[in-house]
Design an enzyme around this catalytic site. Sequence first.
Site, short mmCIF file in Angstrom:
data_model
loop_
_atom_site.label_atom_id
_atom_site.label_comp_id
_atom_site.label_asym_id
_atom_site.label_seq_id
_atom_site.Cartn_x
_atom_site.Cartn_y
_atom_site.Cartn_z
N ASN A 13 20.82 36.04 19.79
CA ASN A 13 19.84 34.94 19.74
C ASN A 13 19.46 34.50 21.15
O ASN A 13 18.30 34.20 21.41
CB ASN A 13 20.39 33.76 18.94
N ARG A 58 39.53 17.40 21.50
CA ARG A 58 38.09 17.59 21.32
C ARG A 58 37.29 16.56 22.13
O ARG A 58 36.24 16.88 22.70
CB ARG A 58 37.78 17.46 19.83
N ARG A 84 31.66 25.44 17.47
CA ARG A 84 32.46 24.23 17.57
C ARG A 84 31.63 23.06 17.09
O ARG A 84 30.42 23.03 17.31
CB ARG A 84 32.83 23.95 19.03
N HIS A 102 21.65 28.75 11.65
CA HIS A 102 22.77 29.02 10.74
C HIS A 102 22.35 30.10 9.74
O HIS A 102 21.26 30.03 9.17
CB HIS A 102 23.15 27.74 10.00
C1 GRF Z 1 24.24 33.79 14.45
O1 GRF Z 1 24.35 34.50 13.26
C2 GRF Z 1 24.01 32.33 14.17
O2 GRF Z 1 23.36 32.12 12.96
C3 GRF Z 1 25.39 31.76 14.13
O3 GRF Z 1 26.11 32.49 15.08
C4 GRF Z 1 25.55 33.78 15.24
C5 GRF Z 1 25.34 34.05 16.69
O4 GRF Z 1 25.00 35.38 16.93
N1 GRF Z 1 25.33 30.34 14.37
P1 GRF Z 1 24.52 35.82 18.37
O5 GRF Z 1 25.64 35.47 19.36
O6 GRF Z 1 23.26 35.09 18.70
O7 GRF Z 1 24.31 37.29 18.29
#
Ligand code: GRF
Length: 195
Positions: A13, A58, A84, A102
Amino acid sequence: MRWAALVGGTGTNLGALIAAEAPIALVVSHKPGVGALDVAAAAGIERLVLDPRAYPDRDRYDAALLERLRAHGIEALVLAGFLRILTPPVVRAYVGRALNVHPSLLPAFQGLHAVRRALRYGVKVTGVTVHLLDEGLDSGPIVFQEAVAVRPDDTEDSLTERLHAIEHRLLPKAVRLLDQERLIVAGRRVHIRED
Ligand code: GRF
């Protein structure tokens, strides 16, 4: 706006955000040695590892995180694999200015291993949610959702791959809209102001 990406995984991402020229000034990982840090390095973005094991609790971890974000003049956050929960002081500092992605159609399968749990549950449709952060777990107002049909022969890997392709499209789009202050929040509903 100056954005920080909070990561902890492979960084696909983050790669998509960089490819879309999202204004990421800082990448913070909660895990050392993850792929996302390599992605940041390759793009010449400043990196910071904040390992929870170095903090007694935390609250102290999040205080350190907030201090670093402020020191870097960070105005908005994008969580992309940051596994987290952030405490209220961090969430409040960036309310309306923090996005998370998500791999499920929230509120189904909040929390860890969403793809695996959806498959085990036997759902026929799952998807991706991009939402604003609030103080709950994967519970903030929804910016985008897109559904994906589960195929009979899907594995966690094959389904994750299709979900990732959607994440890589939706997350940069949401970051751009928030950056342009075009996400209008009305209670739980998020509207997009047209240009
Ligand atoms: C993704 O699937 C996102 O939805 C989740 O964590 C994953 C991160 O993947 N929150 P990347 O590190 O971006 O490949």
